[in-house]
Motif scaffolding. Sequence first.
Motif, PDB file in Angstrom:
ATOM      1  N   ALA A 134       0.836  -1.206   0.000  1.00  0.00           N
ATOM      2  CA  ALA A 134       0.000   0.000   0.000  1.00  0.00           C
ATOM      3  C   ALA A 134       0.870   1.255   0.000  1.00  0.00           C
ATOM      4  CB  ALA A 134      -0.933  -0.009   1.205  1.00  0.00           C
ATOM      5  N   HIS A 135       1.954   1.233   0.766  1.00  0.00           N
ATOM      6  CA  HIS A 135       2.849   2.395   0.836  1.00  0.00           C
ATOM      7  C   HIS A 135       3.440   2.717  -0.535  1.00  0.00           C
ATOM      8  CE1 HIS A 135       5.642   5.275   2.493  1.00  0.00           C
ATOM      9  NE2 HIS A 135       6.621   4.644   1.878  1.00  0.00           N
ATOM     10  N   LYS A 136       3.876   1.694  -1.264  1.00  0.00           N
ATOM     11  CA  LYS A 136       4.436   1.906  -2.608  1.00  0.00           C
ATOM     12  C   LYS A 136       3.389   2.501  -3.542  1.00  0.00           C
ATOM     13  CE  LYS A 136       7.856  -1.780  -2.514  1.00  0.00           C
ATOM     14  NZ  LYS A 136       8.213  -3.097  -3.068  1.00  0.00           N
ATOM     15  N   LEU A 137       2.148   2.103  -3.364  1.00  0.00           N
ATOM     16  CA  LEU A 137       1.076   2.571  -4.248  1.00  0.00           C
ATOM     17  C   LEU A 137       0.784   4.054  -4.054  1.00  0.00           C
ATOM     18  CD1 LEU A 137      -1.050   1.915  -6.367  1.00  0.00           C
ATOM     19  CD2 LEU A 137      -2.558   1.189  -4.536  1.00  0.00           C
ATOM     20  N   VAL A 138       0.786   4.528  -2.838  1.00  0.00           N
ATOM     21  CA  VAL A 138       0.424   5.932  -2.579  1.00  0.00           C
ATOM     22  C   VAL A 138       1.627   6.865  -2.628  1.00  0.00           C
ATOM     23  CG1 VAL A 138      -1.592   5.326  -1.206  1.00  0.00           C
ATOM     24  CG2 VAL A 138       0.606   5.669  -0.068  1.00  0.00           C
ATOM     25  N   ARG A 139       2.811   6.336  -2.932  1.00  0.00           N
ATOM     26  CA  ARG A 139       4.031   7.118  -2.909  1.00  0.00           C
ATOM     27  C   ARG A 139       4.322   7.866  -4.208  1.00  0.00           C
ATOM     28  NH1 ARG A 139       9.255   3.802  -1.648  1.00  0.00           N
ATOM     29  NH2 ARG A 139       8.872   3.417  -3.823  1.00  0.00           N
TER      30      ARG A 139
END
Length: 186
Positions: A134-139
Amino acid sequence: MSDSKPTAPRRPAARKTPVTVSTGHPRSTPDRVADAIGKGILNRRFVVGQRLVETDLMRDLGVGRSTVREALRILAASGVVELTPHRGAVIRSLTREDATSLLGVLEVLSGLAARLAAQRIHLGDNARRFEAAAHKLVRAETPEALDHVLDARANYYKVMFDIAASPELDRVLPQARAHLFRAQFH
C-alpha cells in the motif's frame, strides 16, 4: 510380428527457463506456460498486436511445441490472443466493451479478495506485506511516475490476493486478461 515401424527415442527439450507457478494447487504445463505468457504481457515483454512465435516460446520456456500450442489455445479461449490458421497467435487488443466487462468482474473478485485478506491479515507477516504494498502505491509523486504507479498497483493487488490465499478465487480470476488490460492501458 508387428507392422509398426521402430521409432527413435525422443529427446527431452532443453529447459533454459523452467516454467513455474506457485498457486498451491497442481497445474498442467500448458496452464503454467499460459501463466508465463500472461506475466510477460504484464511485464511488457509482449505487447498488444505482437505475434507470438512458437519456436521462440519453446526455447524461452523450455517446453515442446504441443505444450505451447495448448497454452495458446488456453489464452485464445480467455480472449488474450487471437489464433489465425497459418499465421499463428497475436496478442489481442481489448475493446471498450471488453474492458468494461472485465473491470466489473475484477471489482467483485477484488472485493472478495479484500474480505478474505482482512480475515487473514494477522497471520505471519501479512500485515507488514500489505502495508509495504500500500505504501508503494500511494508514494507516486508526479504524473510522470505512471510506470511506477501501474507496477505498484499490480503488486498491491497481487499481495492482497496472495494474503487472501483462496485457490478457488485464483482459479476464477481472469488474470491473463487483467494483465492484458494493464499492458494495454500502459
